[in-house]
Design a protein around this motif. Structure first.
Motif: not given
Length: 134
Positions: A59-75
């Motif tokens: 779950a922790s890793f999944s949350q980190v991965e989702q944050t990375i994907q969100t940052n990519q979308r924001l970029e």
């Protein structure tokens, strides 16, 4: 990435940074799964690890991965916004922050570290703070 002064069409070079970040996230995810499987295979059968710990790690890793994907979308959104703003400068007069360069913007070039205006005089001006646009 350059925006053509006549057509306003831009080249797509900014997507390579997002692809690289996505590949890095995938490598990290694959590495995590390999470590998790190795941990499960090498645990002491008489003292197995609690399943809730596995779920917590996943779950922790999944949350980190989702944050990375969100940052990519924001970029991507910010890049699209920069292209729109840069395109709106074409045909406008700009003056450098020190007043030494003035001219009408004919073309805009977008780079990862900033925007450069190509003027009707052939001069190049980095778009930044202190610049006057009229």
């Amino acid at each position: 990435m350059a925006v053509d002064a006549v057509s306003g069409v831009s080249g797509a070079t900014g997507s390579s940074a997002a692809a690289t970040a996505s590949q890095k996230a995938q490598v990290d995810y694959d590495t995590f799964l390999k470590l998790l499987v190795a941990e499960m295979q090498n645990q002491d059968p008489t003292k197995p690890m609690d399943a809730t710990q596995y779920i917590s790690q996943l779950a922790s890793f999944s949350q980190v991965e989702q944050t990375i994907q969100t940052n990519q979308r924001l970029e991507q959104i910010l890049a699209a916004s920069s292209i729109g703003q840069a395109g709106s400068m074409i045909g406008r007069t700009v003056t450098s922050h020190d007043g030494s360069i003035t001219g009408v913007v004919e073309k805009i070039e977008l780079y990862d570290d900033g925007v450069v205006a190509i003027l009707d005089t052939g001069e190049r001006v980095a778009i930044g703070s202190g610049m006057t646009v009229s």
